[in-house]
Write an enzyme that holds these catalytic residues in place. Structure first.
Site, short mmCIF file in Angstrom:
data_model
loop_
_atom_site.label_atom_id
_atom_site.label_comp_id
_atom_site.label_asym_id
_atom_site.label_seq_id
_atom_site.Cartn_x
_atom_site.Cartn_y
_atom_site.Cartn_z
N ASN A 162 -62.59 16.62 9.92
CA ASN A 162 -63.64 16.38 10.91
C ASN A 162 -64.30 15.04 10.64
O ASN A 162 -63.88 14.30 9.75
CB ASN A 162 -64.65 17.54 10.89
CG ASN A 162 -65.23 17.75 9.51
OD1 ASN A 162 -65.92 16.90 8.96
ND2 ASN A 162 -64.92 18.91 8.91
N ARG A 163 -65.34 14.72 11.39
CA ARG A 163 -65.93 13.37 11.32
C ARG A 163 -67.04 13.22 10.27
O ARG A 163 -67.69 12.19 10.22
CB ARG A 163 -66.51 13.00 12.70
CG ARG A 163 -65.47 12.96 13.81
CD ARG A 163 -66.14 12.60 15.15
NE ARG A 163 -65.21 12.67 16.26
CZ ARG A 163 -64.39 11.71 16.64
NH1 ARG A 163 -64.37 10.57 15.94
NH2 ARG A 163 -63.59 11.86 17.66
#
Length: 409
Positions: free
Chosen positions: A209-210
């Site tokens: 994910n970011r």
């Protein structure tokens, strides 16, 4: 932490003396008042004028300078200091302090102060590793001096090994940890998770994910600066580890779960700031999956729910990064995972969430108390979260000690 603190910066005669100018500058930028004392040998490497320009204060170089020049003496410097930081600290200054020799302005100030004294050794590897230097370092530690371990790397002599002056950020991190030892989290054992886990698909590719890890790292630093012993369990990130923090590096959700389960034994609070991947590949390919015509179908399974599966006598703080129905989703997570506090942020907000240096969050405790915070730096958000941790720990302590609650005012 450093705002309005008075730091006496001692600069001694090593090649790393030039780095002390950057250190002085960063301390000033942090709001500290910096007074510089230079030894005679230090002036062979860098001039007092440099530090006077940075600190806007006269530099002390001689025990016998006139009061008209400086209007302050070593006793006054010793008394106003919140900390004395010697960087670089040469083998010579360490030997003098270890044997109680006070023959210049710096050593006399150190012997006269009650403030913590922090030394950042910097010298050639063989000199640092010499048994005499090591014995002096042991003596200093036994007498309450705080020694920052030297960095390992390329030396001015062309050699390689321990003896380099640590980076400015590392030195300041140690300074903050020393100044925060009596903070409102002193004696507390705080576990923080950070970063986004990476679930392998094959030897090359991952599901992730970011998350940048910035929020969790800010919490770890803030807890350290308030006196806590901090264990940071970090998924892969591209930011440096904060000094004076125990760090455990993991990659996957399963690894993070195992690390958390081990770490929470004896913990006072767990702050789960990591963005743990919700899914993992059912089967991990042994070799790199080659790009072929057509689509690739992956079968995914859920990862462990770390917070929901944890039980123990410690505070549980979670995060909810949402793109819609922020409060409803956060409160649902708070109840389902039996949390004491949840930090909710709308990741669609501008300058808030993954990768940014700021965050706009809402704090919700298990009693339904909601606190909406404005857009703040992640360090400021970290301190607001820790304010609530302190409140909840004090409340828990009070509830566990009925005699304290019933004591007359």
């Amino acid at each position: 932490m450093l705002n309005k603190k008075t730091i006496i910066l001692g600069v001694t005669g090593g090649i790393a003396a030039y780095k002390a100018a950057d250190l002085a500058s960063k301390l000033i930028q942090s709001g500290a008042s910096v007074r510089v004392i230079m030894t005679r040998n230090a002036q062979e490497f860098i001039t007092p004028l440099t530090f006077e320009a940075i600190t806007s204060s006269a530099v002390v170089t001689d025990m016998f300078q006139t009061a008209a020049e400086h209007r302050i003496n070593h006793i006054a410097l010793a008394e106003i200091a919140d900390a004395v930081l010697i960087a670089p600290a040469t083998a010579d200054i360490m030997a003098k302090l270890a044997t109680g020799i006070a023959d210049d302005m710096l050593t006399t100030t150190v012997l006269a102060t009650r403030a913590p004294v922090i030394l950042a050794p910097s010298m050639h590897t063989q000199m640092y590793q010499n048994p005499v230097t090591q014995e002096n370092e042991s003596r200093l530690k036994a007498r309450g001096f705080y020694i920052i371990p030297p960095a390992t790397g390329r030396l001015a002599s062309g050699g390689y090994g321990p003896g380099r002056l640590p980076d400015t950020e590392v030195i300041i991190g140690h300074l903050k940890a020393v100044l925060g030892r009596s903070g409102d989290l002193a004696g507390m054992n705080i576990i923080v998770t950070a970063g986004g886990t990476q679930e392998p698909i094959d030897p090359v590719r991952v599901i992730t994910n970011r998350s940048s890890g910035k929020m969790g790292y800010a919490i770890a630093e803030a807890a350290r600066d308030r006196g806590a012993r901090v264990t940071l369990i970090s998924a892969p990130v591209s930011i440096p580890a904060p000094p004076v923090v125990d760090i455990i590096r993991v990659e996957t959700a399963v690894q993070m779960k195992e690390a958390v389960q081990r770490a929470v034994s004896g913990a006072d609070a767990l702050i789960m700031a990591a963005a743990v991947a919700d899914f993992q590949a059912r089967d991990i390919a042994e070799n790199k999956i080659k790009k072929e015509k057509g689509n690739l179908t992956l079968e995914l399974t859920g990862t462990p729910d770390i917070l929901a599966e944890l039980n123990g006598d410690f505070l549980k703080i979670g995060f909810a990064a949402e793109s819609q129905d922020l409060l409803e989703n956060a409160q649902r997570k708070l109840i389902a995972k039996k949390l004491d506090l949840i930090v909710a942020n709308n990741i669609t907000e501008e300058n808030s969430g993954f990768g940014s240096d700021t965050n706009k969050v809402t704090l919700i405790d298990k009693n339904g108390v909601v606190q909406n915070l404005p857009l703040l730096s992640k360090r400021e958000v970290a301190d607001r979260i820790l304010d609530q941790v302190v409140r909840l720990l004090n409340l828990k302590k009070s509830n566990n000690n009925p005699a304290q609650k019933n004591t007359p005012a």
